[in-house]
Design a protein around this motif. Structure first.
Motif, PDB file in Angstrom:
ATOM      1  N   VAL A   3      32.184  31.392  41.373  1.00 41.18           N
ATOM      2  CA  VAL A   3      33.578  31.055  41.069  1.00 41.18           C
ATOM      3  C   VAL A   3      33.701  30.458  39.683  1.00 41.18           C
ATOM      4  CG1 VAL A   3      35.478  29.500  41.677  1.00 41.18           C
ATOM      5  CG2 VAL A   3      34.316  30.809  43.464  1.00 41.18           C
ATOM      6  N   ASP A   4      32.782  29.551  39.345  1.00 43.42           N
ATOM      7  CA  ASP A   4      32.805  28.929  38.023  1.00 43.42           C
ATOM      8  C   ASP A   4      32.667  29.971  36.920  1.00 43.42           C
ATOM      9  OD1 ASP A   4      32.559  26.551  36.185  1.00 43.42           O
ATOM     10  OD2 ASP A   4      30.585  27.467  35.844  1.00 43.42           O
ATOM     11  N   ARG A   5      31.788  30.924  37.102  1.00 40.05           N
ATOM     12  CA  ARG A   5      31.582  31.957  36.080  1.00 40.05           C
ATOM     13  C   ARG A   5      32.780  32.901  35.986  1.00 40.05           C
ATOM     14  NH1 ARG A   5      27.065  29.786  37.514  1.00 40.05           N
ATOM     15  NH2 ARG A   5      25.116  29.958  36.338  1.00 40.05           N
ATOM     16  N   LEU A   6      33.379  33.211  37.122  1.00 38.23           N
ATOM     17  CA  LEU A   6      34.562  34.067  37.098  1.00 38.23           C
ATOM     18  C   LEU A   6      35.724  33.378  36.387  1.00 38.23           C
ATOM     19  CD1 LEU A   6      34.410  35.533  40.716  1.00 38.23           C
ATOM     20  CD2 LEU A   6      34.477  36.897  38.621  1.00 38.23           C
ATOM     21  N   ARG A   7      35.927  32.125  36.680  1.00 40.60           N
ATOM     22  CA  ARG A   7      37.060  31.393  36.095  1.00 40.60           C
ATOM     23  C   ARG A   7      36.950  31.282  34.576  1.00 40.60           C
ATOM     24  NH1 ARG A   7      37.637  26.425  40.439  1.00 40.60           N
ATOM     25  NH2 ARG A   7      39.232  27.392  41.768  1.00 40.60           N
ATOM     26  N   THR A   8      35.734  31.258  34.061  1.00 44.29           N
ATOM     27  CA  THR A   8      35.533  31.072  32.620  1.00 44.29           C
ATOM     28  C   THR A   8      35.196  32.370  31.901  1.00 44.29           C
ATOM     29  OG1 THR A   8      33.210  30.480  33.023  1.00 44.29           O
ATOM     30  CG2 THR A   8      34.807  28.671  32.875  1.00 44.29           C
ATOM     31  N   GLY A   9      35.404  33.507  32.573  1.00 47.23           N
ATOM     32  CA  GLY A   9      35.153  34.784  31.926  1.00 47.23           C
ATOM     33  C   GLY A   9      33.692  35.048  31.654  1.00 47.23           C
ATOM     34  N   VAL A  13      38.845  31.410  43.623  1.00 49.53           N
ATOM     35  CA  VAL A  13      39.229  31.464  42.206  1.00 49.53           C
ATOM     36  C   VAL A  13      40.700  31.124  42.040  1.00 49.53           C
ATOM     37  CG1 VAL A  13      39.562  33.001  40.227  1.00 49.53           C
ATOM     38  CG2 VAL A  13      37.423  33.084  41.523  1.00 49.53           C
ATOM     39  N   GLY A  14      41.537  31.624  42.943  1.00 49.83           N
ATOM     40  CA  GLY A  14      42.966  31.350  42.846  1.00 49.83           C
ATOM     41  C   GLY A  14      43.598  32.094  41.686  1.00 49.83           C
ATOM     42  N   GLU A  15      44.724  31.601  41.254  1.00 49.33           N
ATOM     43  CA  GLU A  15      45.478  32.267  40.190  1.00 49.33           C
ATOM     44  C   GLU A  15      45.267  31.630  38.824  1.00 49.33           C
ATOM     45  OE1 GLU A  15      46.987  35.006  40.753  1.00 49.33           O
ATOM     46  OE2 GLU A  15      46.645  34.908  42.921  1.00 49.33           O
ATOM     47  N   GLU A  16      44.700  30.430  38.795  1.00 54.71           N
ATOM     48  CA  GLU A  16      44.525  29.736  37.519  1.00 54.71           C
ATOM     49  C   GLU A  16      43.170  30.088  36.928  1.00 54.71           C
ATOM     50  OE1 GLU A  16      45.194  25.585  37.735  1.00 54.71           O
ATOM     51  OE2 GLU A  16      47.114  25.769  38.789  1.00 54.71           O
ATOM     52  N   ILE A  17      43.198  30.859  35.844  1.00 63.14           N
ATOM     53  CA  ILE A  17      41.980  31.295  35.184  1.00 63.14           C
ATOM     54  C   ILE A  17      41.891  30.648  33.811  1.00 63.14           C
ATOM     55  CG2 ILE A  17      40.622  33.278  34.438  1.00 63.14           C
ATOM     56  CD1 ILE A  17      41.163  33.164  37.434  1.00 63.14           C
ATOM     57  N   ALA A  18      40.762  30.018  33.527  1.00 64.44           N
ATOM     58  CA  ALA A  18      40.572  29.392  32.216  1.00 64.44           C
ATOM     59  C   ALA A  18      40.353  30.465  31.157  1.00 64.44           C
ATOM     60  CB  ALA A  18      39.360  28.457  32.266  1.00 64.44           C
ATOM     61  N   ALA A  30      36.494  47.435  49.488  1.00 61.90           N
ATOM     62  CA  ALA A  30      35.678  46.531  48.673  1.00 61.90           C
ATOM     63  C   ALA A  30      36.010  46.663  47.191  1.00 61.90           C
ATOM     64  CB  ALA A  30      34.193  46.801  48.906  1.00 61.90           C
ATOM     65  N   ILE A  31      36.221  47.888  46.728  1.00 62.85           N
ATOM     66  CA  ILE A  31      36.527  48.099  45.309  1.00 62.85           C
ATOM     67  C   ILE A  31      37.921  47.571  44.976  1.00 62.85           C
ATOM     68  CG2 ILE A  31      36.885  49.855  43.538  1.00 62.85           C
ATOM     69  CD1 ILE A  31      34.648  51.449  44.697  1.00 62.85           C
ATOM     70  N   LYS A  32      38.874  47.773  45.878  1.00 62.26           N
ATOM     71  CA  LYS A  32      40.215  47.222  45.656  1.00 62.26           C
ATOM     72  C   LYS A  32      40.161  45.710  45.487  1.00 62.26           C
ATOM     73  CE  LYS A  32      42.886  50.609  48.351  1.00 62.26           C
ATOM     74  NZ  LYS A  32      43.741  50.775  49.559  1.00 62.26           N
ATOM     75  N   LEU A  33      39.411  45.049  46.365  1.00 64.13           N
ATOM     76  CA  LEU A  33      39.320  43.592  46.317  1.00 64.13           C
ATOM     77  C   LEU A  33      38.602  43.116  45.055  1.00 64.13           C
ATOM     78  CD1 LEU A  33      38.456  43.009  50.077  1.00 64.13           C
ATOM     79  CD2 LEU A  33      40.582  42.340  48.929  1.00 64.13           C
ATOM     80  N   LEU A  34      37.549  43.805  44.679  1.00 62.09           N
ATOM     81  CA  LEU A  34      36.840  43.442  43.445  1.00 62.09           C
ATOM     82  C   LEU A  34      37.746  43.604  42.235  1.00 62.09           C
ATOM     83  CD1 LEU A  34      33.399  45.126  44.165  1.00 62.09           C
ATOM     84  CD2 LEU A  34      33.803  42.662  43.960  1.00 62.09           C
ATOM     85  N   GLY A  35      38.640  44.589  42.295  1.00 66.77           N
ATOM     86  CA  GLY A  35      39.566  44.827  41.197  1.00 66.77           C
ATOM     87  C   GLY A  35      40.557  43.704  40.977  1.00 66.77           C
ATOM     88  N   GLU A  36      40.673  42.809  41.937  1.00 65.03           N
ATOM     89  CA  GLU A  36      41.590  41.668  41.805  1.00 65.03           C
ATOM     90  C   GLU A  36      40.913  40.440  41.200  1.00 65.03           C
ATOM     91  OE1 GLU A  36      43.140  40.963  45.673  1.00 65.03           O
ATOM     92  OE2 GLU A  36      44.044  42.954  45.874  1.00 65.03           O
ATOM     93  N   LEU A  37      39.626  40.546  40.928  1.00 64.14           N
ATOM     94  CA  LEU A  37      38.879  39.409  40.394  1.00 64.14           C
ATOM     95  C   LEU A  37      38.751  39.506  38.874  1.00 64.14           C
ATOM     96  CD1 LEU A  37      36.083  39.216  43.121  1.00 64.14           C
ATOM     97  CD2 LEU A  37      37.963  37.601  42.783  1.00 64.14           C
ATOM     98  N   PRO A  38      38.695  38.359  38.189  1.00 64.95           N
ATOM     99  CA  PRO A  38      38.696  38.345  36.713  1.00 64.95           C
ATOM    100  C   PRO A  38      37.314  38.545  36.090  1.00 64.95           C
ATOM    101  CG  PRO A  38      38.743  36.096  37.527  1.00 64.95           C
ATOM    102  CD  PRO A  38      38.821  36.982  38.754  1.00 64.95           C
ATOM    103  N   PHE A  39      36.695  39.694  36.331  1.00 64.87           N
ATOM    104  CA  PHE A  39      35.421  39.992  35.690  1.00 64.87           C
ATOM    105  C   PHE A  39      35.633  40.245  34.196  1.00 64.87           C
ATOM    106  CE2 PHE A  39      34.524  41.235  40.125  1.00 64.87           C
ATOM    107  CZ  PHE A  39      33.335  40.535  40.318  1.00 64.87           C
ATOM    108  N   ARG A  40      34.680  39.801  33.395  1.00 61.11           N
ATOM    109  CA  ARG A  40      34.764  40.030  31.948  1.00 61.11           C
ATOM    110  C   ARG A  40      34.613  41.510  31.625  1.00 61.11           C
ATOM    111  NH1 ARG A  40      35.243  41.834  27.776  1.00 61.11           N
ATOM    112  NH2 ARG A  40      34.549  41.143  25.734  1.00 61.11           N
ATOM    113  N   ALA A  41      33.736  42.181  32.360  1.00 65.05           N
ATOM    114  CA  ALA A  41      33.496  43.603  32.145  1.00 65.05           C
ATOM    115  C   ALA A  41      32.943  44.198  33.435  1.00 65.05           C
ATOM    116  CB  ALA A  41      32.515  43.824  30.993  1.00 65.05           C
TER     117      ALA A  41
END
Length: 304
Positions: free
Chosen positions: A38-44, A286-291, A122-133
């Motif tokens: 979660v920490d890594r996702l939130r910070t890109g 992760v929620g909606e607040e992304i750093a 699974a792919i739909k759900l992953l698509g909602e997460l803030p991955f850098r790449a």
């Protein structure tokens, strides 16, 4: 040549520090798995690394399955020898069928890897997460579709686009590690193709920039998949993971295999076995607040 599994793949040129004996007791505790991700996702700081198994609900999009489909397009009797080595030497079988199909190869691969109308959950759900790449070994367009937001398609790169990828800004992109069937010259299918892509520096940004500074989350792979072996034993073999931990969902691995993954590549195999359920947990946490995404370690101006 990468074979059917990462443990006995033949490549031993791992980072020097990874060759030191490692005690499983020294590995990070399982209790921090979700919080670390979660920490890594939130910070890109997280990259999704997805295998082709994830693009089909039944897992029948593995590299070996695709090679088998193309072998079925050859005349009766022509493919018998290749089928005999498909399990033990999949890249040899892949090279054989590519040579026999000739100019038909790209079109046949495109048909064998034709996209599904409905994306797997699974792919739909992953698509909602803030991955850098997103780095994927899939030949279809599942991840391009999943990460398209408000009509904006992420940038697509292959090993043929090394220079363009190197100059990419902060926008999210999809790196198709084995190429795109719609661009025949970009396809990485056989050992010969892989050697050419490596020699041309097609993986340098992924191996030496992203893997060094971002945490990878590996999903959609079996421990014996050739495309996983290609990534670990060839593409990332010379990359220094540094102090960055990586993560993987790989059900069925034993203690020795998990230890090897962590010792050689700093990949922590998660206790989660269901990718869709993990994605739900991550989305909720992760929620909606992304750093704002943190700059790369060597981006000195970005840190000012």
């Amino acid at each position: 040549m990468a074979n059917g599994g990462f443990v006995d793949g033949g490549v031993t040129d791992h980072p020097t520090e990874a060759q030191m004996p490692i005690d499983l007791a020294t590995m990070p505790p399982a209790s921090t798995e979700i919080s670390d991700l979660v920490d890594r996702l939130r910070t890109g700081r997280c990259v999704l690394c997805a295998g082709s198994r994830l693009t089909a609900a039944d897992g029948e999009r593995s590299f070996r399955t695709l090679v088998g489909k193309l072998l079925a397009e050859l005349p009766d009797g022509d493919a018998d020898g290749a089928r005999q080595v498909l399990e033990s030497r999949p890249l040899a079988a892949a090279g054989f069928v590519r040579r026999r199909l000739g100019d038909r190869f790209a079109d046949e691969l495109k048909k064998a890897a034709a996209p599904f109308a409905e994306l797997p959950e699974a792919i739909k759900l992953l698509g909602e997460l803030p991955f850098r790449a997103i780095v994927t070994t899939a030949y279809d367009d599942a991840f391009e579709r999943a990460f398209t937001k408000d009509g904006v398609v992420p940038r697509i790169y292959t090993p043929r686009d090394a220079e363009a990828l190197k100059n990419d800004g902060k926008l999210r992109f999809v790196f198709k590690a084995l190429g795109d069937p719609s661009r025949a010259d970009s396809i990485v299918w056989s050992a010969e193709d892989l050697q050419s892509a490596l020699a041309d520096g097609g993986y340098r940004t992924v191996a030496h920039d992203l893997y060094r500074s971002r945490s990878f989350l590996f999903v959609g792979f079996d421990g014996r998949d050739p495309d996983l072996a290609i990534l670990l034993e060839r593409v990332l073999a010379g990359a220094r993971a540094g102090e960055v931990d990586h993560f993987a969902v790989m059900p069925g691995l034993g203690a020795v295999e998990k230890e090897e993954l962590y010792a050689a590549y700093r990949i922590r195999v998660l206790s989660a076995e269901n990718v869709a359920e993990l994605a739900r947990q991550l989305k909720e946490a992760v929620g909606e607040e992304i750093a704002p995404a943190l700059p790369d370690d060597d981006d000195f101006e970005g840190w000012l």
